[in-house]
Design a protein around this motif. Sequence first.
Motif, PDB file in Angstrom:
ATOM      1  N   ILE A   1       2.032  -5.226   2.249  1.00 22.28           N
ATOM      2  CA  ILE A   1       0.767  -5.992   2.697  1.00 22.28           C
ATOM      3  C   ILE A   1       0.927  -7.334   3.142  1.00 22.28           C
ATOM      4  O   ILE A   1       0.338  -7.704   3.895  1.00 22.28           O
ATOM      5  CB  ILE A   1      -0.741  -5.839   1.165  1.00 22.28           C
ATOM      6  CG1 ILE A   1      -1.027  -4.513   1.866  1.00 22.28           C
ATOM      7  CG2 ILE A   1      -1.617  -6.945   1.759  1.00 22.28           C
ATOM      8  CD1 ILE A   1      -1.853  -4.062   0.707  1.00 22.28           C
TER       9      ILE A   1
ATOM     10  N   HIS B   1      -6.188   2.460  -6.665  1.00 25.50           N
ATOM     11  CA  HIS B   1      -5.925   2.147  -5.382  1.00 25.50           C
ATOM     12  C   HIS B   1      -5.375   1.873  -4.494  1.00 25.50           C
ATOM     13  O   HIS B   1      -5.032   0.779  -5.386  1.00 25.50           O
ATOM     14  CB  HIS B   1      -7.604   1.503  -5.284  1.00 25.50           C
ATOM     15  CG  HIS B   1      -8.566   1.103  -4.051  1.00 25.50           C
ATOM     16  ND1 HIS B   1      -8.570   2.291  -2.808  1.00 25.50           N
ATOM     17  CD2 HIS B   1      -8.715   0.074  -3.313  1.00 25.50           C
ATOM     18  CE1 HIS B   1      -9.294   1.726  -2.228  1.00 25.50           C
ATOM     19  NE2 HIS B   1      -9.335  -0.040  -2.087  1.00 25.50           N
ATOM     20  N   LEU B   2      -4.604   2.710  -3.835  1.00 28.30           N
ATOM     21  CA  LEU B   2      -3.845   2.145  -2.606  1.00 28.30           C
ATOM     22  C   LEU B   2      -2.693   1.725  -3.037  1.00 28.30           C
ATOM     23  O   LEU B   2      -1.875   1.514  -2.686  1.00 28.30           O
ATOM     24  CB  LEU B   2      -4.307   1.073  -2.118  1.00 28.30           C
ATOM     25  CG  LEU B   2      -6.032   0.775  -1.318  1.00 28.30           C
ATOM     26  CD1 LEU B   2      -5.651  -0.421  -0.395  1.00 28.30           C
ATOM     27  CD2 LEU B   2      -5.691   1.957   0.333  1.00 28.30           C
ATOM     28  N   GLY B   3      -2.431   2.662  -4.657  1.00 28.04           N
ATOM     29  CA  GLY B   3      -0.970   2.386  -5.294  1.00 28.04           C
ATOM     30  C   GLY B   3      -0.703   1.087  -5.818  1.00 28.04           C
ATOM     31  O   GLY B   3       0.308   0.587  -6.255  1.00 28.04           O
ATOM     32  N   MET B   4      -1.937   0.130  -6.307  1.00 23.22           N
ATOM     33  CA  MET B   4      -1.905  -1.124  -6.878  1.00 23.22           C
ATOM     34  C   MET B   4      -2.127  -1.337  -8.106  1.00 23.22           C
ATOM     35  O   MET B   4      -2.444  -2.647  -8.789  1.00 23.22           O
ATOM     36  CB  MET B   4      -3.083  -2.276  -6.639  1.00 23.22           C
ATOM     37  CG  MET B   4      -3.527  -1.684  -4.406  1.00 23.22           C
ATOM     38  SD  MET B   4      -1.508  -3.252  -3.909  1.00 23.22           S
ATOM     39  CE  MET B   4      -2.242  -3.060  -2.347  1.00 23.22           C
TER      40      MET B   4
ATOM     41  N   ASN C   1       0.680  -1.441   0.273  1.00 23.79           N
ATOM     42  CA  ASN C   1      -0.129   0.083  -0.013  1.00 23.79           C
ATOM     43  C   ASN C   1       1.138   1.045  -0.152  1.00 23.79           C
ATOM     44  O   ASN C   1       1.489   1.177   0.969  1.00 23.79           O
ATOM     45  CB  ASN C   1      -1.603   0.088   1.228  1.00 23.79           C
ATOM     46  CG  ASN C   1      -1.738   1.108   1.575  1.00 23.79           C
ATOM     47  OD1 ASN C   1      -1.294   2.192   0.627  1.00 23.79           O
ATOM     48  ND2 ASN C   1      -2.889   1.003   2.219  1.00 23.79           N
ATOM     49  N   THR C   2       0.905   1.488  -1.139  1.00 30.60           N
ATOM     50  CA  THR C   2       2.227   2.307  -1.698  1.00 30.60           C
ATOM     51  C   THR C   2       0.934   4.621  -0.892  1.00 30.60           C
ATOM     52  O   THR C   2       2.681   4.914  -0.515  1.00 30.60           O
ATOM     53  CB  THR C   2       2.644   2.657  -2.573  1.00 30.60           C
ATOM     54  OG1 THR C   2       1.549   3.454  -4.156  1.00 30.60           O
ATOM     55  CG2 THR C   2       3.316   2.131  -3.047  1.00 30.60           C
ATOM     56  N   GLU C   3       0.277   4.137  -0.381  1.00 29.80           N
ATOM     57  CA  GLU C   3      -0.148   5.299  -0.203  1.00 29.80           C
ATOM     58  C   GLU C   3       0.503   5.649   1.573  1.00 29.80           C
ATOM     59  O   GLU C   3       0.078   6.558   2.072  1.00 29.80           O
ATOM     60  CB  GLU C   3      -1.609   5.577  -0.295  1.00 29.80           C
ATOM     61  CG  GLU C   3      -2.718   6.064  -1.517  1.00 29.80           C
ATOM     62  CD  GLU C   3      -3.735   5.429  -1.497  1.00 29.80           C
ATOM     63  OE1 GLU C   3      -4.392   5.408  -0.877  1.00 29.80           O
ATOM     64  OE2 GLU C   3      -3.790   5.554  -2.500  1.00 29.80           O
ATOM     65  N   THR C   4       0.136   4.337   2.253  1.00 31.58           N
ATOM     66  CA  THR C   4       0.380   4.277   3.565  1.00 31.58           C
ATOM     67  C   THR C   4       2.202   3.880   3.604  1.00 31.58           C
ATOM     68  O   THR C   4       2.016   3.996   5.301  1.00 31.58           O
ATOM     69  CB  THR C   4      -0.396   3.459   4.585  1.00 31.58           C
ATOM     70  OG1 THR C   4      -0.432   2.187   3.412  1.00 31.58           O
ATOM     71  CG2 THR C   4      -1.744   3.851   4.397  1.00 31.58           C
TER      72      THR C   4
ATOM     73  N   ASN D   1       1.481  -7.113   6.249  1.00 30.38           N
ATOM     74  CA  ASN D   1       0.952  -5.309   7.153  1.00 30.38           C
ATOM     75  C   ASN D   1       1.999  -4.643   7.757  1.00 30.38           C
ATOM     76  O   ASN D   1       1.772  -3.753   8.786  1.00 30.38           O
ATOM     77  CB  ASN D   1      -0.610  -5.577   7.753  1.00 30.38           C
ATOM     78  CG  ASN D   1      -1.325  -5.814   7.250  1.00 30.38           C
ATOM     79  OD1 ASN D   1      -1.189  -5.451   6.330  1.00 30.38           O
ATOM     80  ND2 ASN D   1      -2.289  -6.838   7.649  1.00 30.38           N
TER      81      ASN D   1
ATOM     82  N   ARG E   1      -1.198   4.829 -10.609  1.00 30.80           N
ATOM     83  CA  ARG E   1      -1.266   4.195  -9.099  1.00 30.80           C
ATOM     84  C   ARG E   1      -2.556   3.141  -8.867  1.00 30.80           C
ATOM     85  O   ARG E   1      -2.563   1.847  -8.122  1.00 30.80           O
ATOM     86  CB  ARG E   1      -0.376   5.140  -8.810  1.00 30.80           C
ATOM     87  CG  ARG E   1       1.204   4.900  -8.777  1.00 30.80           C
ATOM     88  CD  ARG E   1       1.769   6.065  -7.426  1.00 30.80           C
ATOM     89  NE  ARG E   1       3.435   6.300  -7.576  1.00 30.80           N
ATOM     90  CZ  ARG E   1       3.743   6.554  -7.857  1.00 30.80           C
ATOM     91  NH1 ARG E   1       3.304   7.931  -8.436  1.00 30.80           N
ATOM     92  NH2 ARG E   1       4.962   7.481  -7.928  1.00 30.80           N
TER      93      ARG E   1
END
Length: 317
Positions: free
Chosen positions: A86, A159-162, A79-82, A96, A157
């Motif tokens: 994963i 959703h969530l960078g996926m 998850n590159t937003e956070t 995580n 990128r």
Amino acid sequence: MADAMMSYAIAVDLGGTQVRAARVRADGEVSNRVALRTDTYAGPKVIMQQIADAAMEAARGLDKSEIKGFGISSPGPLNTETGVAIALPSIPGFENFPIVAALEEKLQQKVYLENDGISAAIGEWRFGAGQGLHSMVYVTVSTGIGGGVVVNNTVLRGHLGMAGHVGHLTIDSKGIRCNCGNTGCWERYAAGPFFAARAREQAKGTSSTLSAFGEKLQPADIFAEAKAGDKLAIAQVEEEARLLGVGLTSLLHLFSPQMIVIGGGLSNAFDQLRPGIRAYVEDNAFPSCRDVPIVTAKLGGNSGLIGAAAMVFDATI
Ligand SMILES: [Zn+2]
């Protein structure tokens, strides 16, 4: 003198077998390369220390003011937003796990994290084969298939960078189960290990030179034997090229790139794959997509490192 004024990004490429690091200038020049063997099963605590050690070794001798930041390329899914891994199928223990937070604490500087496919796409776009283009797709074919997509000067990128997990494009919904849980993924047919397994199976009990390799048969052997004229090896290379063409045709239709750039281990034999890939694309792609160049990566094994560094220099990428 000029060197002292220079600003560097320290880039790290975390892989299942190696942790590589280097210092990279804003013009993409790579120096002070470091490589450690990944302590694959030691868990995230040890591997975070390996990343920090490799990064500090690459940065040795630089003043902190000369380091603009740290860019990390890692296998996904992330998850590159956070900044959280994963799960990394090739490196256990990262369920995580907050990679960015852990490294920022160790390195005391800004850390940028991107998955390896997108990092390499950025590297090739900014400094490699795709320089100056507004739209390109990067595909790496090795033990798996990964990639990254740039459309209209924007790195996709999602959703969530996926976005950009191109290897998991379904090519046969009634086909073979993939590690990811999906059925019939492109990677499950066209990645190196499956190319080799298919050839191994077909060669059993035949007079093909491939049969002598037994269980040890690798993609490089198939390419070499095909070059030497073995008929089965030639047929296996043709089948591999067809399977690559299947996925690449879908990528042409989905993203309408100006170019597809191919990296990874199998790109070393691209000369042998090119005719079959082109034939499939020309038979199956929309007429408007048929002449899109499909070329090999220019930065070789450095695409990911240079892409990770590019994000440090331009946080808007
Ligand atoms: Zn899959």
